[in-house]
Design a protein around this motif. Structure first.
Motif, PDB file in Angstrom:
ATOM      1  N   VAL A  84      -5.904   0.811  -8.063  1.00 43.09           N
ATOM      2  CA  VAL A  84      -6.064  -0.478  -7.373  1.00 43.09           C
ATOM      3  C   VAL A  84      -5.389  -0.428  -6.009  1.00 43.09           C
ATOM      4  O   VAL A  84      -5.962  -0.835  -4.992  1.00 43.09           O
ATOM      5  N   ALA A  85      -4.164   0.097  -5.978  1.00 43.60           N
ATOM      6  CA  ALA A  85      -3.431   0.195  -4.718  1.00 43.60           C
ATOM      7  C   ALA A  85      -4.162   1.095  -3.722  1.00 43.60           C
ATOM      8  O   ALA A  85      -4.266   0.777  -2.526  1.00 43.60           O
ATOM      9  N   ALA A  86      -4.690   2.211  -4.221  1.00 42.87           N
ATOM     10  CA  ALA A  86      -5.405   3.138  -3.344  1.00 42.87           C
ATOM     11  C   ALA A  86      -6.669   2.494  -2.771  1.00 42.87           C
ATOM     12  O   ALA A  86      -6.989   2.663  -1.582  1.00 42.87           O
ATOM     13  N   LEU A  87      -7.376   1.764  -3.609  1.00 46.90           N
ATOM     14  CA  LEU A  87      -8.568   1.058  -3.134  1.00 46.90           C
ATOM     15  C   LEU A  87      -8.220   0.039  -2.060  1.00 46.90           C
ATOM     16  O   LEU A  87      -8.913  -0.079  -1.042  1.00 46.90           O
ATOM     17  N   CYS A  88      -7.139  -0.699  -2.286  1.00 48.62           N
ATOM     18  CA  CYS A  88      -6.720  -1.716  -1.312  1.00 48.62           C
ATOM     19  C   CYS A  88      -6.365  -1.080   0.029  1.00 48.62           C
ATOM     20  O   CYS A  88      -6.758  -1.575   1.091  1.00 48.62           O
ATOM     21  N   VAL A  89      -5.627   0.033  -0.009  1.00 49.04           N
ATOM     22  CA  VAL A  89      -5.252   0.716   1.225  1.00 49.04           C
ATOM     23  C   VAL A  89      -6.489   1.244   1.943  1.00 49.04           C
ATOM     24  O   VAL A  89      -6.643   1.086   3.169  1.00 49.04           O
ATOM     25  N   ALA A  90      -7.411   1.855   1.177  1.00 49.85           N
ATOM     26  CA  ALA A  90      -8.621   2.414   1.780  1.00 49.85           C
ATOM     27  C   ALA A  90      -9.474   1.322   2.428  1.00 49.85           C
ATOM     28  O   ALA A  90      -9.973   1.493   3.549  1.00 49.85           O
ATOM     29  N   LEU A  91      -9.627   0.204   1.739  1.00 49.65           N
ATOM     30  CA  LEU A  91     -10.444  -0.883   2.275  1.00 49.65           C
ATOM     31  C   LEU A  91      -9.769  -1.556   3.465  1.00 49.65           C
ATOM     32  O   LEU A  91     -10.437  -1.979   4.418  1.00 49.65           O
ATOM     33  N   ALA A  92      -8.444  -1.660   3.407  1.00 46.89           N
ATOM     34  CA  ALA A  92      -7.712  -2.249   4.531  1.00 46.89           C
ATOM     35  C   ALA A  92      -7.870  -1.396   5.789  1.00 46.89           C
ATOM     36  O   ALA A  92      -7.964  -1.924   6.908  1.00 46.89           O
ATOM     37  N   THR A 131     -11.905  -1.680   6.957  1.00 45.30           N
ATOM     38  CA  THR A 131     -12.411  -2.922   7.527  1.00 45.30           C
ATOM     39  C   THR A 131     -11.296  -3.948   7.680  1.00 45.30           C
ATOM     40  O   THR A 131     -10.522  -4.158   6.745  1.00 45.30           O
ATOM     41  N   PRO A 132     -11.220  -4.585   8.832  1.00 45.62           N
ATOM     42  CA  PRO A 132     -10.164  -5.583   9.052  1.00 45.62           C
ATOM     43  C   PRO A 132     -10.375  -6.861   8.257  1.00 45.62           C
ATOM     44  O   PRO A 132      -9.462  -7.678   8.147  1.00 45.62           O
ATOM     45  N   ASN A 133     -11.554  -7.041   7.715  1.00 40.68           N
ATOM     46  CA  ASN A 133     -11.858  -8.270   6.974  1.00 40.68           C
ATOM     47  C   ASN A 133     -11.293  -8.269   5.558  1.00 40.68           C
ATOM     48  O   ASN A 133     -11.275  -9.303   4.897  1.00 40.68           O
ATOM     49  N   LEU A 181      -8.185  -7.749   4.300  1.00 36.96           N
ATOM     50  CA  LEU A 181      -6.893  -8.398   4.056  1.00 36.96           C
ATOM     51  C   LEU A 181      -6.841  -9.850   4.517  1.00 36.96           C
ATOM     52  O   LEU A 181      -5.764 -10.438   4.574  1.00 36.96           O
ATOM     53  N   THR A 182      -7.982 -10.444   4.835  1.00 34.93           N
ATOM     54  CA  THR A 182      -7.993 -11.858   5.187  1.00 34.93           C
ATOM     55  C   THR A 182      -7.762 -12.703   3.948  1.00 34.93           C
ATOM     56  O   THR A 182      -8.102 -12.296   2.822  1.00 34.93           O
ATOM     57  N   GLU A 183      -7.171 -13.868   4.137  1.00 30.09           N
ATOM     58  CA  GLU A 183      -6.887 -14.750   3.002  1.00 30.09           C
ATOM     59  C   GLU A 183      -8.154 -15.116   2.243  1.00 30.09           C
ATOM     60  O   GLU A 183      -8.184 -15.115   1.007  1.00 30.09           O
ATOM     61  N   THR A 184      -9.217 -15.414   2.993  1.00 32.90           N
ATOM     62  CA  THR A 184     -10.486 -15.803   2.361  1.00 32.90           C
ATOM     63  C   THR A 184     -11.005 -14.706   1.447  1.00 32.90           C
ATOM     64  O   THR A 184     -11.449 -14.962   0.320  1.00 32.90           O
ATOM     65  N   ASN A 185     -10.943 -13.453   1.906  1.00 33.63           N
ATOM     66  CA  ASN A 185     -11.468 -12.344   1.104  1.00 33.63           C
ATOM     67  C   ASN A 185     -10.606 -12.079  -0.119  1.00 33.63           C
ATOM     68  O   ASN A 185     -11.125 -11.826  -1.211  1.00 33.63           O
ATOM     69  N   ILE A 186      -9.284 -12.125   0.042  1.00 34.41           N
ATOM     70  CA  ILE A 186      -8.392 -11.871  -1.090  1.00 34.41           C
ATOM     71  C   ILE A 186      -8.613 -12.918  -2.187  1.00 34.41           C
ATOM     72  O   ILE A 186      -8.680 -12.590  -3.383  1.00 34.41           O
ATOM     73  N   LEU A 187      -8.749 -14.182  -1.796  1.00 31.97           N
ATOM     74  CA  LEU A 187      -8.987 -15.232  -2.776  1.00 31.97           C
ATOM     75  C   LEU A 187     -10.355 -15.064  -3.436  1.00 31.97           C
ATOM     76  O   LEU A 187     -10.522 -15.348  -4.627  1.00 31.97           O
ATOM     77  N   ASN A 188     -11.324 -14.580  -2.666  1.00 31.14           N
ATOM     78  CA  ASN A 188     -12.647 -14.333  -3.225  1.00 31.14           C
ATOM     79  C   ASN A 188     -12.603 -13.216  -4.257  1.00 31.14           C
ATOM     80  O   ASN A 188     -13.248 -13.293  -5.312  1.00 31.14           O
ATOM     81  N   VAL A 189     -11.827 -12.164  -3.984  1.00 26.84           N
ATOM     82  CA  VAL A 189     -11.661 -11.066  -4.942  1.00 26.84           C
ATOM     83  C   VAL A 189     -11.031 -11.588  -6.228  1.00 26.84           C
ATOM     84  O   VAL A 189     -11.469 -11.243  -7.337  1.00 26.84           O
ATOM     85  N   LEU A 190     -10.006 -12.430  -6.097  1.00 27.70           N
ATOM     86  CA  LEU A 190      -9.359 -13.005  -7.275  1.00 27.70           C
ATOM     87  C   LEU A 190     -10.340 -13.810  -8.105  1.00 27.70           C
ATOM     88  O   LEU A 190     -10.373 -13.721  -9.328  1.00 27.70           O
ATOM     89  N   ARG A 191     -11.143 -14.628  -7.416  1.00 21.88           N
ATOM     90  CA  ARG A 191     -12.090 -15.495  -8.124  1.00 21.88           C
ATOM     91  C   ARG A 191     -13.139 -14.666  -8.862  1.00 21.88           C
ATOM     92  O   ARG A 191     -13.483 -14.948 -10.016  1.00 21.88           O
ATOM     93  N   GLN A 192     -13.662 -13.637  -8.212  1.00 18.18           N
ATOM     94  CA  GLN A 192     -14.676 -12.801  -8.846  1.00 18.18           C
ATOM     95  C   GLN A 192     -14.092 -11.984 -10.003  1.00 18.18           C
ATOM     96  O   GLN A 192     -14.729 -11.844 -11.060  1.00 18.18           O
ATOM     97  N   ALA A 193     -12.899 -11.453  -9.811  1.00 14.03           N
ATOM     98  CA  ALA A 193     -12.264 -10.676 -10.877  1.00 14.03           C
ATOM     99  C   ALA A 193     -11.952 -11.555 -12.075  1.00 14.03           C
ATOM    100  O   ALA A 193     -12.038 -11.108 -13.233  1.00 14.03           O
ATOM    101  N   MET A 206     -18.050  -2.583  -0.823  1.00  9.40           N
ATOM    102  CA  MET A 206     -19.411  -2.276  -0.413  1.00  9.40           C
ATOM    103  C   MET A 206     -20.016  -3.418   0.393  1.00  9.40           C
ATOM    104  O   MET A 206     -20.742  -3.197   1.365  1.00  9.40           O
ATOM    105  N   ASN A 207     -19.711  -4.660  -0.005  1.00 12.39           N
ATOM    106  CA  ASN A 207     -20.213  -5.808   0.754  1.00 12.39           C
ATOM    107  C   ASN A 207     -19.620  -5.855   2.159  1.00 12.39           C
ATOM    108  O   ASN A 207     -20.321  -6.092   3.146  1.00 12.39           O
ATOM    109  N   LEU A 208     -18.303  -5.624   2.252  1.00 14.10           N
ATOM    110  CA  LEU A 208     -17.639  -5.669   3.551  1.00 14.10           C
ATOM    111  C   LEU A 208     -18.127  -4.552   4.478  1.00 14.10           C
ATOM    112  O   LEU A 208     -18.183  -4.723   5.701  1.00 14.10           O
ATOM    113  N   LEU A 209     -18.475  -3.419   3.880  1.00 14.51           N
ATOM    114  CA  LEU A 209     -18.939  -2.279   4.663  1.00 14.51           C
ATOM    115  C   LEU A 209     -20.451  -2.287   4.852  1.00 14.51           C
ATOM    116  O   LEU A 209     -21.036  -1.297   5.315  1.00 14.51           O
TER     117      LEU A 209
END
Length: 331
Positions: A36-44, A47-49, A51-63, A298-301
């Protein structure tokens, strides 16, 4: 004194299966957290999008939605079964809840209908497997088609949408800045972990999945535990249906069809074995996070959505391969 199922089983100390608690903690939680940590670092970095608050909350909601469906499925798999009907269960539960809300405008009745529908379907699966002795794959695959037929018949090609804010709060609301579904996820993560690790019922589910015949000979009511796991899986599908319905604000006949594969994928990524007897809801929680992060990335990219089922399928194959190799080592 009556045993309420809150004591630790004798098997945990070397009775039926001395390795039960070891198997219960089998998934390499630390390794998955590192993923999980590796994925977060790679995605950060990609793409700059991310680590935005909106995206992090969206990940939480979907998970959270994925976890709610997968947590009940985890119990079934640990007990040596499979439930292929969870997506169709979610779909019918959501549609009946939506029709109830539109017809009565009663929030309480809507919640009861959604939960009751999911629970009854789970109970029917449990009875088919435990009492009628139908193989779990066949019983739940058949139930999948039955539920799809009923859902399409009930909806008759129509959609129901436009729900009141008090209901939508369940799926799209926030409390203290955190999505409401995330609170539900953490509550049931704690409840599921407590059930499996600290109750006799949970340990009997592990024993049943590890060796059903030995469990039966040791006095464990295998049929009752099978019914219990399928019923709980159905109830969690019903709860997920309400959350999903409140989030998308619409219900139609195919609303739940896309949920089965991701839910199974999350459970397998989390380390629950298809062979039974091994798994945790904590692992499923991490598996839901990993799968959600992959899809979100994949969506962000701007990776085309057609690739997402392919990626999910590859992840399932890899997870089953690892599980199969691990199972061979144990035996």
């Amino acid at each position: 004194m009556t045993d309420l199922g809150l004591s630790r089983p004798a098997g945990a100390r070397g009775g039926l299966c001395p390795r039960l608690l070891t198997l219960a903690g089998g998934p390499a939680i630390a390794l998955r957290l590192a993923a999980v940590a590796a994925l977060c670092v790679a995605l950060a970095l990609a793409t700059p999008n991310f680590l935005t608050e909106t995206n992090i909350l969206n990940v939480l909601r979907q998970a959270a939605l994925l976890f709610l469906v997968g947590s009940g499925l985890t119990l079934v798999l640990i007990g040596g079964g499979i439930d292929l009907s969870v997506g169709a269960n979610l779909g019918l539960s959501a549609c009946l809840a939506a029709l109830t809300l539109k017809a009565t405008d009663s929030l309480v009745l809507t919640l009861l209908v959604g939960l009751a529908t999911g629970t009854v379907i789970g109970l029917a699966n449990g009875l088919a497997v435990a009492v009628m002795r139908i193989p779990p794959f066949i019983a739940t695959y058949g139930m999948l088609w039955v539920l799809l037929g009923i859902t399409y018949r009930v909806m008759a090609g129509e959609s129901v949408h436009g729900f009141p804010p008090r209901f939508r709060f369940l799926g799209s609301g926030h409390f203290l800045g955190i999505p409401v579904p995330a609170y539900l996820m953490f509550v049931f993560l704690a409840v599921g972990g407590l059930f499996l690790a600290r109750t006799r019922w949970g340990q009997e589910v592990y024993a049943m999945g590890a060796n059903p015949e030995a469990a039966r000979l040791s006095g464990i009511p295998v049929r009752s535990r099978q019914i219990l796991t399928y019923t709980l899986s159905g109830a969690m599908a019903g709860l997920a249906a309400l959350v999903f319905l409140a989030r998308v604000n619409s219900a139609e006949g195919d609303i739940g069809e896309a949920m089965t594969l991701p839910a199974i994928t999350a459970v397998l990524i989390g380390g629950t074995s298809l062979f039974g007897g091994v798994g945790t809801v904590t692992g499923t929680f991490i598996g839901a996070l990993i799968l959600t992060l992959v899809i979100n990335g994949m969506n962000l990219l701007s990776v085309h959505s057609n690739w997402q089922p392919l990626v999910a399928g590859v992840i399932v194959i890899l997870a089953v391969l690892v599980d199969s190799l691990t199972n061979r080592r144990r035996t």
